[in-house]
Design a protein around this motif. Sequence first.
Motif, PDB file in Angstrom:
ATOM      1  N   UNK A  51       0.641  -1.293  -0.086  1.00 32.09           N
ATOM      2  CA  UNK A  51      -0.100  -0.021  -0.067  1.00 32.09           C
ATOM      3  C   UNK A  51       0.823   1.304  -0.062  1.00 32.09           C
ATOM      4  N   UNK A  52       1.988   1.160   0.828  1.00 28.25           N
ATOM      5  CA  UNK A  52       2.746   2.470   0.727  1.00 28.25           C
ATOM      6  C   UNK A  52       3.559   2.424  -0.315  1.00 28.25           C
ATOM      7  N   UNK A  53       3.934   1.682  -1.160  1.00 26.41           N
ATOM      8  CA  UNK A  53       4.602   1.633  -2.359  1.00 26.41           C
ATOM      9  C   UNK A  53       3.557   2.194  -3.597  1.00 26.41           C
ATOM     10  N   UNK A  58       2.385   5.831  -7.011  1.00 26.50           N
ATOM     11  CA  UNK A  58       0.982   6.236  -7.663  1.00 26.50           C
ATOM     12  C   UNK A  58       0.355   5.081  -8.803  1.00 26.50           C
ATOM     13  N   UNK A  59       0.839   3.928  -8.721  1.00 26.40           N
ATOM     14  CA  UNK A  59       0.232   2.992  -9.650  1.00 26.40           C
ATOM     15  C   UNK A  59       0.628   1.660  -9.019  1.00 26.40           C
ATOM     16  N   UNK A  81       4.037  -0.383  -8.417  1.00 25.77           N
ATOM     17  CA  UNK A  81       4.390  -0.671  -7.340  1.00 25.77           C
ATOM     18  C   UNK A  81       4.792  -2.171  -6.932  1.00 25.77           C
ATOM     19  N   UNK A  82       3.922  -3.020  -7.711  1.00 22.99           N
ATOM     20  CA  UNK A  82       3.927  -4.514  -7.485  1.00 22.99           C
ATOM     21  C   UNK A  82       5.196  -5.103  -8.192  1.00 22.99           C
ATOM     22  N   UNK A 114      14.664  -0.180   2.117  1.00 24.70           N
ATOM     23  CA  UNK A 114      13.198  -0.159   1.283  1.00 24.70           C
ATOM     24  C   UNK A 114      12.653   1.097   1.694  1.00 24.70           C
ATOM     25  N   UNK A 115      12.413   1.474   2.997  1.00 21.91           N
ATOM     26  CA  UNK A 115      12.128   2.714   3.380  1.00 21.91           C
ATOM     27  C   UNK A 115      12.837   3.826   2.772  1.00 21.91           C
TER      28      UNK A 115
END
Length: 104
Positions: free
Chosen positions: A10-12, A17-18, A22-23, A51-52
């Motif tokens: 969800x954060x990614x 924005x997509x 993101x996946x 990652x953060x």
Amino acid sequence: MSSRARNLAERAQSVLGNKNLAMRWLSRPNSLCKGSSPMVAVDTAEGWQQVERQLAWFAGDRPAVRARRFGKADSPQDLIEDPMIQSVLSRAGSGPEELLQIGQ
């Protein structure tokens, strides 16, 4: 999917924005995650931090994240030691001296 993985997805998605983008980013090997995908890298504390940092970079709030984490803004040395900056410089065929010249 675990709640941690779902939160990361969800954060990614929010940052990138997509959902598809993101996946794809979460599932592909990433040199900044030592060849693991971000989804796998978050299983370690070091991977989670990396990652953060990448997500903060993508979101454009990297200096704010660093300032919260270290209590100061980016210094030239911080920038030179940043793995993302090193990757960009390497791909551009540049070195840290060019980065320092830009900052002057």
